[in-house]
Design a protein around this motif. Structure first.
Motif, PDB file in Angstrom:
ATOM      1  N   ASP A 181       4.118   6.042   9.198  1.00 51.84           N
ATOM      2  CA  ASP A 181       3.993   5.656   7.795  1.00 51.84           C
ATOM      3  C   ASP A 181       3.155   6.702   7.062  1.00 51.84           C
TER       4      ASP A 181
ATOM      5  N   SER B 232       2.981   6.829   3.717  1.00 48.90           N
ATOM      6  CA  SER B 232       2.832   6.380   2.330  1.00 48.90           C
ATOM      7  C   SER B 232       1.416   6.595   1.789  1.00 48.90           C
ATOM      8  N   ALA B 233       0.389   6.379   2.591  1.00 51.99           N
ATOM      9  CA  ALA B 233      -0.985   6.587   2.123  1.00 51.99           C
ATOM     10  C   ALA B 233      -1.242   8.062   1.837  1.00 51.99           C
TER      11      ALA B 233
ATOM     12  N   ALA C  74       0.569   8.982  -1.338  1.00 50.47           N
ATOM     13  CA  ALA C  74      -0.111   8.421  -2.503  1.00 50.47           C
ATOM     14  C   ALA C  74      -1.374   9.201  -2.855  1.00 50.47           C
ATOM     15  N   ALA C  75      -1.999   9.822  -1.868  1.00 46.52           N
ATOM     16  CA  ALA C  75      -3.239  10.566  -2.095  1.00 46.52           C
ATOM     17  C   ALA C  75      -3.003  11.953  -2.686  1.00 46.52           C
TER      18      ALA C  75
END
Length: 71
Positions: free
Chosen positions: A17, A19-20, A23-24
């Motif tokens: 994953d 996604s974090a 997003a950062a």
């Protein structure tokens, strides 16, 4: 800040994953694989480069003006 993952396919078995991380970062590019001839073009303009098996030699790193972090 722009980031790129050059060889996601060498680690991702369908359970990774990102996604974090995406997003950062203002921009995040992810490639399943990167040929040696594609490395310089794919890291150009990116401050963060993530690799597993892709080789980043001294010449490539020296030519990447924006590069700040290799993971």
């Amino acid at each position: 800040m722009h980031g790129v993952f050059l060889d996601r396919g060498s680690l991702d078995l369908g359970d990774l994953d990102l996604s974090a991380l995406a997003a950062a970062l203002e921009r995040f590019d992810s490639h399943a694989a990167t040929a040696r001839t594609e490395v310089a073009a794919r890291i150009a303009g990116h401050e963060v480069v993530i690799v597993n098996k892709v080789v980043l030699d001294a010449e490539t790193i020296a030519g990447a003006a924006a590069l700040q972090l290799v993971c």
